[in-house]
Design an enzyme around this catalytic site. Structure first.
Site, PDB file in Angstrom:
ATOM      1  CG  HIS A  15      -2.009  -0.986   1.181  1.00 44.07           C
ATOM      2  ND1 HIS A  15      -2.674  -1.444   2.292  1.00 44.07           N
ATOM      3  CD2 HIS A  15      -2.579  -1.635   0.135  1.00 44.07           C
ATOM      4  CE1 HIS A  15      -3.591  -2.321   1.940  1.00 44.07           C
ATOM      5  NE2 HIS A  15      -3.556  -2.456   0.637  1.00 44.07           N
ATOM      6  CD  GLU A  16      -1.086   5.557  -0.442  1.00 42.82           C
ATOM      7  OE1 GLU A  16      -0.330   6.237  -1.142  1.00 42.82           O
ATOM      8  OE2 GLU A  16      -2.311   5.547  -0.570  1.00 42.82           O
ATOM      9  N   GLY A  17       3.061   2.350  -1.939  1.00 43.46           N
ATOM     10  CA  GLY A  17       4.460   2.198  -2.334  1.00 43.46           C
ATOM     11  C   GLY A  17       5.177   1.117  -1.570  1.00 43.46           C
ATOM     12  CD  GLN A  75       7.286   4.371   0.776  1.00 40.77           C
ATOM     13  OE1 GLN A  75       7.622   5.509   1.091  1.00 40.77           O
ATOM     14  NE2 GLN A  75       6.185   4.131   0.081  1.00 40.77           N
TER      15      GLN A  75
END
Length: 580
Positions: free
Chosen positions: A435-437, A442
C-alpha cells in the site's frame, strides 16, 4: 491502548498546545478526548464484530452484477461516518471539524485495529474528498465532494492498470476531450484500472472515482512519462442520475483485507465514461501526491495497529497459558508461557514495534499539524516530515509483519488456526507492504529524493541530538544516548558512501539497506525520546522495557545492514541476469 494514546498525544506530543493557534482556537483537550471516546466505543461495539464476517464472507458478484457484502460491513461504515471522524481534518468552511491531524489519526487507530477490511471504504473516501477540496473547482467540490462529506457517497483512487503497477508514467488509459459544462472540461475515458479498492459496492448512493489518464496528442499518440498524466472525476452515476460507463470486470481476491472489494474496472467499454478534469492538464500525478503524506501516515498507523492487535492477543494468551518448566527443572508445576525467555523476547519485539510505530506516525501527524497551523517551526517540520515519511510508511509495515508472525508463534499451534484472530492479522498486515508504495520504492524516495537534501538530514540530526542531550542528563540513560549518537554518525557515514559516485543509478543500489538502517535509527530515537518523556509516568516501566529491548536487540542490526553500503557493494549491478 487508550492509556498509551493519551500519553502519546497529551504528555509527549502536547496536543493541547495547538489550541492556542488560530486553526484550532476554541478546541480543548476535552474535545479531543470526546472524539477518541466515540471512536473507541464504535470500534469496539460495531467494528470488531464485523471484522471476522468481512474476512470469511468475501465480496461476491450476484446475478445482477452487483457486489454483495455482509450486512455488518454496511453497519460498520455507517457507524464510522456517524462519529464525524471523516470530517475531522477538513476546514470548517467545508463542514469539517478542523481537528489536529494527530487527533484524527489517533481516532482512526481504533478502527484500523478493529477491522482493516471495513476501513478501506471510509479511508479512500476521506482521501478522495481531501484531494477534491484542494484541487477541485467550487462546482466540482459541491457536486462530488459535498456528498462524501455528508456521508452519502464514497470515493476511490484509480491509479494502476493491468499491465503496469507502480510505473504510472506508462499508463494507457485515454481521456478524449468532450467539450465542457458547469463542472469544467469534460472528457470520455477509455481504459482499464486494476487493484481498485472499494471500486464497486452497494454501500453508498454513488462512487466517485478519481482516475489518472492521459490526454492524447493531436496525432492520437499518448504523451510519454508522468508529465502527461491528468486527473479526472469519473462517477459511477453521472450528475443527471444516469449510469456512467464504468463497469466491473471482476473481483481480485487478496490474502488480506478481504472485506474491501478489490476490482478490475473498465472505463468506456459499453457506454461513454464521462469524466471532468481536475486542475490543469498534465498535473494529475502531482495532484494525487498532494495527499501522500497523510496517506502514508495512515498506512503506517494501520500497520502499527495490526501489530498492536496481535501483541494484545498473544500477551493475554502467554499470561494465561501454562506450559513447560524452567530449564533444569523436571518436576513441579508448569509455568505460564510469559515466564519463558524466548516468549518474552517475542512479546517485547511486538511491543517495541507496535508502540514505537504508533508513536512515530503520531509524531509525523504532529508535523503535519505544525505545517497546517503555521506553527513557529513550520519550515523545520516540513523538512523533518519529508525525511521521515518513507520510514513512517515502510517501517511499520515491514516490521509489523514480523511482529504479527511472532504473535502467531506465541500461540503455538493455536496461532495457525482460524479459531484465533492472529492469522488474520498477519494476512491483513501483509498488504501494508505494498500500500502507498513498496519497501523498495520507499527506499528510493528516502535515498534519492530526501536524504540527498542536506537541510532535511540536518533537521533530523538536530532533533536526535536534542534527545541525546536530554538522555545524557539522566545517568541511567547515558549508555543508550551514546548508542544513539553512534548510530546517527554511522548512518551519516553510510549516506555519504551511498552517494560517493554522485550517480543516482549507483546510489539506488543501496536504497533498501539505507532504509533499513535509517529506519531502525529513527525508531531508536523515538524510543529514547519516549522514555525521557515518561519519567514518573505510570507507563514508564513498560516503555522502559521496550526501549531496553530495542537498544539491546534491534539497534545493533544497523551496523550489519549498512555494511554493504559502507563497502560500496556493487553485486546488485554486476550480477548476470542469467544467474537470477
Amino acid at each position: 491502548m487508550r492509556a498509551l494514546l493519551d500519553f502519546l498525544l497529551f504528555d509527549w506530543l502536547k496536543a493541547e498546545t495547538l489550541c492556542a493557534r488560530p486553526r484550532h482556537a476554541g478546541q480543548s483537550r476535552e474535545d479531543y478526548a470526546q472524539m477518541l471516546d466515540a471512536c473507541e466505543r464504535v470500534a469496539r461495539e460495531v467494528w470488531q464484530s464485523a471484522n471476522r464476517a468481512c474476512d470469511t464472507d468475501e465480496p461476491k458478484v450476484d446475478a445482477d452484477g452487483k457486489v454483495q457484502l455482509p450486512a455488518s460491513t454496511a453497519r460498520a461504515v455507517r457507524a464510522y461516518f456517524d462519529t464525524g471522524l471523516h470530517t475531522a481534518g477538513l476546514d470548517a468552511e467545508h463542514g469539517g471539524l478542523q481537528l489536529p491531524c494527530m487527533v484524527e489519526m489517533a481516532g482512526n487507530a481504533f478502527f484500523s485495529k478493529a477491522s482493516p477490511g471495513c476501513m478501506g471504504y471510509p479511508m479512500l473516501s476521506v482521501a478522495n474528498t481531501g484531494l477534491l477540496l484542494a484541487h477541485g473547482t467550487p462546482a466540482q467540490i459541491e457536486a462530488f465532494a459535498r456528498p462524501q462529506i455528508e456521508g452519502r457517497w464514497l470515493g476511490t483512487m484509480c491509479l494502476s492498470e493491468p499491465a503496469i503497477g507502480s510505473s504510472l508514467g506508462d499508463l494507457t488509459t485515454r481521456a478524449e476531450a468532450d467539450g465542457g459544462d458547469a463542472l469544467g472540461a469534460r472528457y470520455r475515458l477509455k481504459g482499464s484500472k486494476m487493484w481498485i479498492s472499494a471500486g464497486e459496492h452497494e454501500l453508498a448512493e454513488n462512487i466517485v472515482h478519481l482516475v489518472l489518464a492521459k490526454v492524447p496528442r493531436e496525432d492520437g499518440s499518448l504523451p510519454e512519462g508522468s508529465a502527461g498524466i491528468s486527473l479526472f472525476i469519473v462517477p459511477k452515476f453521472r450528475p443527471d442520475g444516469t449510469r456512467n460507463g464504468v463497469s466491473l470486470v471482476g473481483l481480485n481476491h487478496k490474502l488480506g483485507w478481504r472485506g474491501t472489494s478489490n476490482c478490475l474496472l473498465n472505463f468506456g467499454e459499453s457506454d461513454a465514461a464521462l469524466g471532468w478534469r481536475v486542475g490543469a492538464e498534465g498535473q494529475g500525478l502531482a495532484q494525487m501526491f498532494h495527499m501522500m503524506n497523510e496517506a502514508r501516515i495512515g498506512v503506517g498507523l494501520g500497520a502499527a495497529m495490526l501489530a498492536m492487535a496481535g501483541y494484545e492477543v498473544s500477551r493475554a494468551y502467554a499470561a494465561e497459558r501454562v506450559q513447560g518448566r524452567a530449564p533444569g527443572r523436571r518436576g513441579g508445576p508448569q509455568q505460564p508461557l510469559n515466564a519463558h525467555a524466548d516468549v518474552r523476547r517475542m512479546l517485547l519485539q511486538q511491543k517495541a514495534v507496535a508502540e514505537g510505530a504508533l508513536a512515530l506516525n503520531l509524531f509525523c501527524a504532529r508535523l503535519v499539524d505544525e505545517q497546517r497551523s503555521s506553527g513557529p517551526d513550520a519550515e523545520q517540520a516540513a523538512q523533518l516530515l519529508a525525511l521521515l515519511i518513507p520510514v513512517a510508511k515502510s517501517w511499520p509495515s515491514q516490521w509489523g509483519l514480523e511482529a504479527n508472525s511472532q504473535a502467531i508463534q506465541v500461540l503455538g499451534g493455536a496461532g495457525y488456526t482460524r479459531d484465533w484472530p492472529v492469522e488474520q492479522f498477519w494476512r491483513d498486515q501483509r498488504l501494508n507492504m505494498i500500500h502507498e508504495g513498496t519497501h523498495g520504492i520507499q527506499g528510493l524516495d528516502l535515498l534519492l529524493r530526501k536524504a540527498s537534501q542536506p537541510a532535511l538530514v540536518q533537521a533530523f540530526a538536530q532533533r536526535v541530538n536534542a534527545t541525546v542531550q536530554a538522555a545524557l542528563a539522566e545517568p541511567d540513560l547515558a549508555e543508550w544516548a551514546n548508542q544513539l549518537a553512534g548510530a546517527l554518525a554511522l548512518v551519516g557515514k553510510a549516506l555519504k558512501s551511498a552517494w560517493a559516485s554522485g550517480d543516482p543509478a549507483q546510489a539506488a543500489l543501496h536504497a533498501t539497506p539505507v532504509l533499513q538502517g535509517f529506519g531502525h535509527l529513527v525508531l531508536a530515537w523515538i524510543w529514547l525520546d519516549l522514555h525521557v518523556a515518561a519519567r514518573g509516568h505510570a507507563l514508564e516501566p513498560g516503555l522502559r522495557a521496550a526501549c531496553a529491548y530495542f537498544f539491546a536487540y534491534e539497534l545493533p542490526l544497523v551496523q550489519a545492514w549498512l555494511q554493504p553500503v559502507l563497502a560500496q557493494q556493487r553485486l546488485l549491478a554486476e550480477v548476470d541476469e542469467a544467474a537470477l
